[in-house]
Scaffold this active site. Sequence first.
Site, short mmCIF file in Angstrom:
data_model
loop_
_atom_site.label_atom_id
_atom_site.label_comp_id
_atom_site.label_asym_id
_atom_site.label_seq_id
_atom_site.Cartn_x
_atom_site.Cartn_y
_atom_site.Cartn_z
CD GLU A 9 -9.73 -7.75 -1.84
OE1 GLU A 9 -8.75 -7.17 -2.78
OE2 GLU A 9 -10.36 -7.00 -1.44
CG HIS A 54 -2.12 -1.05 0.52
ND1 HIS A 54 -2.54 -2.35 0.80
CD2 HIS A 54 -3.34 -0.77 0.06
CE1 HIS A 54 -3.49 -2.94 1.05
NE2 HIS A 54 -4.20 -2.21 0.28
CB CYS A 79 -11.08 -1.28 -8.35
SG CYS A 79 -10.81 -2.11 -6.56
CG ASP A 127 -5.36 -7.36 -1.46
OD1 ASP A 127 -4.35 -8.32 -1.06
OD2 ASP A 127 -6.00 -7.13 -1.24
C1 PEP Z 1 -7.17 -5.06 -4.88
O1 PEP Z 1 -6.83 -5.77 -3.36
O2 PEP Z 1 -6.80 -5.15 -6.24
C2 PEP Z 1 -7.85 -3.62 -3.99
C3 PEP Z 1 -8.26 -2.89 -4.57
O3 PEP Z 1 -7.40 -3.31 -3.22
P1 PEP Z 1 -5.88 -2.68 -2.14
O4 PEP Z 1 -5.03 -2.50 -3.13
O5 PEP Z 1 -5.88 -1.85 -1.76
O6 PEP Z 1 -5.95 -4.18 -1.23
MG MG Z 2 -7.45 -5.66 -2.12
#
Ligand code: PEP
Ligand code: MG
Length: 582
Positions: A443, A201, A514, A467
């Site tokens: 995910e 992140h 996303c 994920d």
């Molecule tokens: C993902 O896992 O692709 C997602 C958009 O969520 P995050 O990156 O916040 O885990």
């Molecule tokens: Mg995620």
Amino acid sequence: MGDGKSMERERSTFQMTGIPVSPGVVLGPVMLFGDILDEVETLSIQPSQIDFEVKRFSDAVTLVKQELARDAERISGELGPSEADIFLVHSMILEDPKLVQTIEGRIRDELINAEAVVSSEMKRVSAVLRGSDDSYLRDRAYDVTDIGKRVIERMLGVWAHCPLTHPVIIVTRELRASDTVSMDRGRVLGFVTELGGRQAHAAILARSLGVPAVVGAHGIVDRIRSGDTLVVDGTTGEVLVNPSDELVRGFKQKQEQEALDWAELSPYLDATTQSADGTRIQLMANISTANESKEASALSADGVGLFRTEMPFIAAGLFLAEEEQYAIYRAAVEGMGGLPLTIRTLDIGGDKFVGRENPLLEHNPHLGYRSIRVSLDRPDTFIEQLRAILRAGADGDVRILLPMVSGVGELRAARELLEKAKRSLAADGVPFDADMKVGVMIEIPSAVMVADRLAAECDFLSIGTNDLVQYALAVDRGNTYVDHLYRPYDPAVLALIERTVAAGREAGKPVSVCGEMAGATEYIPLLLGLGVRELSVAMSRVLFARRAIAMTDIGEAETLASRAVAAVTASEVAELIGINQS
Ligand code: PEP
Ligand code: MG
């Protein structure tokens, strides 16, 4: 930082290559952001400042004790009183009158700032404990340094020790999501870390802020020092330390090229998003603060496909109450100017923590107490969030997105709590959107396998490739050592996406992507070819994505995608889409 000894050392010139995680080139002075206990400056104070310094220390202790009590209560409620012991131990350290007196006494006697005394005292106590014959005491050495760091962080604020006068490039072993979320864009030119992966992140946040970043620069921390000059190329992963004039000239050329690249994007600023053959694609933006919603509309995005609500919690260091959350979501709605805003419920755990890092000391936090599991386990907290989101929906087009759902049982449990939240709002006579759409993040591979059943019970699906790739390939998204194995283009991942898109199509429910894959131009033809018609990308990728979509012919993309899904290895796909395998 004014360290006389280090001034005597020669500045060495060298070059290394890490993993590029956020594009852009930048030149600037290094700020080594290491262990905060080693990093605090020792400053002389005047006798008139003693009381102020002592108060700063005691205020920080009070704050940390409150945080510990809150953590203890929560963990005790969730996992039983014995699991909360660690917080009590930490609190007891801070309640030790001898330690407190020693620290206050040293501030008075030595006339130095509070954090310098805390650092030196905690290190001293920790060293004594480490040398003990008693294993219980030896184990406490870590607690003492941990609590010392926490007190110092409360006194300084995580970024407060970066100079205010000039921006710097942060070099550190590892950046946590909580460090990045509070990053002040004006003071940080870029960052380089030894650990971390492309989809951690911290890297995602750097990309969304447009801060060039390189991770996996092994050994850099020991080879440089604050004040060195660095060139960071977040596109190639190159890091140049104290570069020659010639290398600096090369850097300037790259920067000019970058400016030209951006200029080329200007026609895409207020264009409709469509493919070369005229297929309309929904292009949304990902945000992590309310303010960014305005940027999404300024870039002509079709809305926000993902608001990561955990980020305001992480920035505040605590779980926000309903009213505080409502104010944030309401502000985000206002910035949208009527466009849809997809608010994801809390996704903490994994590499995102509110307050203390990894408070349960889990070995596999990505597989552990994370995301919807936390929300379902803490229904009161979840309902507070659901109420805040439902209320924000009274003023705009708001949707709820549930993260890390592994199957229909969790969706049903979440929907039950949603209904409860609606009933309570109705009873309170508070306006809210009673028909708010509910989406599910896909995910986890198990969610893909039951995507048809999930689609039947929700309004939309959103594929979280960050994920999904990690869980499908068993590759930690934030681990430098396996980063080369993190391959979103693996045919297994593509097949999972294809299956999810088919499930959505059959149920008549929209499917978006996303994860970061959606904003990577090399993957966009693949995603469109797999049937994806909605992408939600980091803000800094919106224009790149719109251009890549405009250059893609859907028919050709479909041929490409079917060949990619049928490929035998990831390398074959890499060749098909023309990328260099890392
Ligand atoms: C993902 O896992 O692709 C997602 C958009 O969520 P995050 O990156 O916040 O885990
Ligand atoms: Mg995620």
